[in-house]
Design an enzyme around this catalytic site. Structure first.
Site, short mmCIF file in Angstrom:
data_model
loop_
_atom_site.label_atom_id
_atom_site.label_comp_id
_atom_site.label_asym_id
_atom_site.label_seq_id
_atom_site.Cartn_x
_atom_site.Cartn_y
_atom_site.Cartn_z
N ASP A 6 0.83 -1.20 0.00
CA ASP A 6 0.00 0.00 0.00
C ASP A 6 0.87 1.26 0.00
OD1 ASP A 6 -2.76 1.04 0.35
OD2 ASP A 6 -1.99 1.84 2.23
N GLU A 64 1.75 -0.58 -5.02
CA GLU A 64 0.77 0.43 -5.38
C GLU A 64 1.50 1.76 -5.31
OE1 GLU A 64 -3.06 2.98 -3.96
OE2 GLU A 64 -1.43 2.44 -2.64
C1 GLC Z 1 -4.05 3.09 -0.71
C2 GLC Z 1 -5.30 2.24 -0.62
C3 GLC Z 1 -6.44 3.11 -0.24
C4 GLC Z 1 -6.15 3.71 1.12
C5 GLC Z 1 -4.82 4.42 1.12
C6 GLC Z 1 -4.37 4.71 2.51
O1 GLC Z 1 -4.13 4.04 -1.71
O2 GLC Z 1 -5.50 1.56 -1.84
O3 GLC Z 1 -7.65 2.41 -0.21
O4 GLC Z 1 -7.16 4.59 1.48
O5 GLC Z 1 -3.82 3.67 0.52
O6 GLC Z 1 -3.97 3.52 3.13
#
Ligand code: GLC
Length: 582
Positions: free
Chosen positions: A225, A294
């Site tokens: 994340d 991500e």
């Molecule tokens: C990432 C996740 C999202 C979350 C954010 C904070 O972007 O995919 O859903 O709100 O991180 O953890």
């Protein structure tokens, strides 16, 4: 356009075919948002036993692996991306034993399990943060997070101008033990998601211990994340305020994509390699456990740094997700991002939807560029999408993605053609974005609505009761799994056909070539496996007029019916086998 078209396959590949023996280089991975997939106990919130019960559905769909969004102990202020205990399951989702059972059952079905790792921040209910707030400034407890004195005569101003991604300031001031307002802590997301300080040795050691905990339980990898956010620029300088695609201002740069993140990922890759029996240099890496970033990083050259050979295995290609439904732009993104990933020897990781963006069946229901403006959520008083157009294009977009070499991620329900819930009552919204943006950004609830399984059951078969933590729109009824299962032409059967043909023809590890002979608004590519004995044409017609297929092309699958005289109509995509001589 003539009745038949003579196409020429460019002999120079965009991307060269690779060997099929490294699973993650060509896998199709299905994302489950556990709150919304299947509820086993009727509380209206999905859970791990619910997932385990229905894994057979995914095996039948034909995916290789499942990525689970977080199910850790959490106050659920951000759908579980606010973790209070990284080593246990939140009671709302089940128990640790349920996670073990899920992992074991998935493996029995031949499905790998990837879980979410949330290393940028914890929940404010995490014991470390609780201790940090209680502790005095300057101590060990505060050093795990980013506490700073404020600016101004009495520290009344935040330490810098960083904003929260969910709206509002990125800093919150704490009350010290003596009852006075004191230091500020950084939270790039919700106020209940304090950022860790990744310069801190304890933070680094703890996260590696957490990774080992889950790797030892048998998981096959982590989706990381906010992978581009862990390290902040030294000195925490003010950021430059930029417009997001949604029109919202966001302060950028100093908290994103700092060079220091790569040291962390090199260390994690060593950790993962120690679990991978085949080791980093082995030819057969079919047992590999993997890391997927991500990282909302642009340009692709910067993103490629995350997937260098000694760093992460995959990184979502968000440029592809963000590309409008226009052939020249899709072509450019596909070609450029493949070349850039090839340069570092990494596979490309395609994705069109996830739990953070409006589903593409909805985005594509707007005029090409307007869909992008709606990325951050749609309300009943916004212009509504053309649902039929969106679904038609979504079926074609999936054909494009699933024919590309590399790995693909599907978001739960896209195989049903689910749209976003675009008319949710504002009172039911739970995404912190809605509140923190001062009720200007609807946020992400629309793509998180529980799945419909059975048209004529309460909660459309999501669980045994009528409860559903977000209300399901009536349009979900006819899209329920039981309405599509075995029905020729349904989106579910179409996805099954895509996945089986992708596997049969080795598209995930084929070479990719440009095709000349079609107008610019037609996306035409050829995927060729290593031995080159079959060429698979991928043709998506984004132009206004139907286009013919090359003579003797044998259709493998089409996203919607062709015209009576065999042409490919607007917003339809086809895979067709060509004779190698073409
Ligand atoms: C990432 C996740 C999202 C979350 C954010 C904070 O972007 O995919 O859903 O709100 O991180 O953890």
């Amino acid at each position: 356009m003539p009745d038949a078209v003579v196409v020429r396959v460019d002999p120079e590949p965009i991307h060269t075919a690779s060997a099929p023996d490294t699973w993650w280089r060509h896998a199709v991975i299905y994302q489950i948002y556990p709150r919304s997939w299947a509820d086993s106990d009727g509380d209206g919130i999905g859970d791990l036993p619910g997932i385990t019960e229905r894994l057979e559905y995914l095996a039948r769909l034909g995916v290789d692996a499942v990525w689970l969004s977080p199910f850790y102990v959490s106050p659920q202020n951000d759908g579980g991306y606010d973790v209070a205990d990284y080593r246990d399951v939140d009671p709302v989702f089940g128990r640790l034993e349920d996670a073990d059972k899920l992992i074991a059952t998935a493996h029995d079905y031949g499905l790998r399990i990837i879980i979410d790792l949330v290393p940028n921040h914890s929940s404010s209910e995490h014991p470390w943060f609780q201790a940090a707030v209680r502790a005095a400034p300057g101590g060990r407890e505060r050093a795990r997070y980013i506490f700073r004195d404020g600016k101004g005569a009495s520290g009344e101003l935040p330490p810098n101008n960083w904003l929260s991604n969910f709206g509002g300031p990125g800093w919150t001031r704490v009350t010290e033990a003596d009852g006075r307002l004191g230091q500020w802590y950084l939270h790039i997301f919700d106020v209940t998601q304090p950022d860790f300080d990744w310069n801190n040795d304890e933070v680094q050691a703890e996260m590696e211990a957490v990774m080992r905990f889950w790797l030892d339980r048998g998981i096959d990898g982590f989706r990381i994340d906010v992978a581009h956010g862990l390290v902040k620029r030294a000195g925490l300088p003010d950021g430059v305020t930029r417009q997001q695609p949604t029109g919202e201002p966001t302060s950028s740069q100093p908290m994103w994509d700092q060079p220091g993140v790569h040291d962390i990922y090199r260390s994690w890759r060593r950790l993962l390699n120690s679990y991978n029996a085949s080791g980093p240099d082995a030819e057969i890496a079919d047992e590999d456990r993997i890391l997927c970033a991500e990282a909302w990083v642009h340009p692709p050259e910067a993103l490629a740094r995350y997937v260098r050979p000694d760093e992460l295995h995959q990184s979502f290609n968000f440029d592809f997700l963000l590309a409008p439904w226009l052939a020249p732009e899709l072509r450019e993104v596909i070609e450029h991002t493949l070349r850039v990933a090839d340069h570092v020897g990494a596979p490309q990781t395609w994705v069109l939807s996830n739990h953070d963006v409006v589903r593409y069946a909805t985005r594509l229901g707007y005029p090409a560029r307007a869909g992008l403006l709606r990325l951050s959520g749609i309300g009943a008083d916004d212009p509504q999408p053309d649902a039929a157009l969106g679904l038609r294009r979504a079926r074609a977009a999936a054909a494009v993605m699933l024919a590309l070499p590399g790995s693909c991620y599907l978001y739960q329900g896209e195989e049903l053609g689910l749209p976003d819930a675009t008319q949710l009552p504002d009172e039911v919204r739970q995404d912190p974005t809605w509140r923190r943006s001062g009720y200007t950004q609807r946020g992400r609830d629309g793509c998180r609505v529980p799945l419909p399984w059975l048209a004529d059951s309460p909660s459309y078969g999501f669980g045994p009761s009528a409860r559903s933590w977000l209300p399901q729109p009536p349009s979900f009824r006819e899209l329920a799994v039981d309405q599509q299962d075995g029905v020729h032409g349904s989106t579910l059967e179409l996805y099954r056909a895509y996945l089986s043909a992708r596997r049969e023809h080795g598209l995930g590890h084929g070479g990719l070539y440009r095709v000349d002979g079609y107008p610019d608004d037609v996306l035409a590519l050829v995927n060729a496996p290593a031995d080159n004995d079959r060429l698979i044409l991928i043709l998506a017609n984004l132009g206004p007029d139907p286009v013919p297929l090359p003579k003797d092309a044998q259709i493998i699958v089409a996203s919607n019916p062709l015209t009576d005289d065999g042409r490919v109509p607007t917003d339809v995509a086809v895979w067709a086998a060509l004779a190698p001589a073409i």
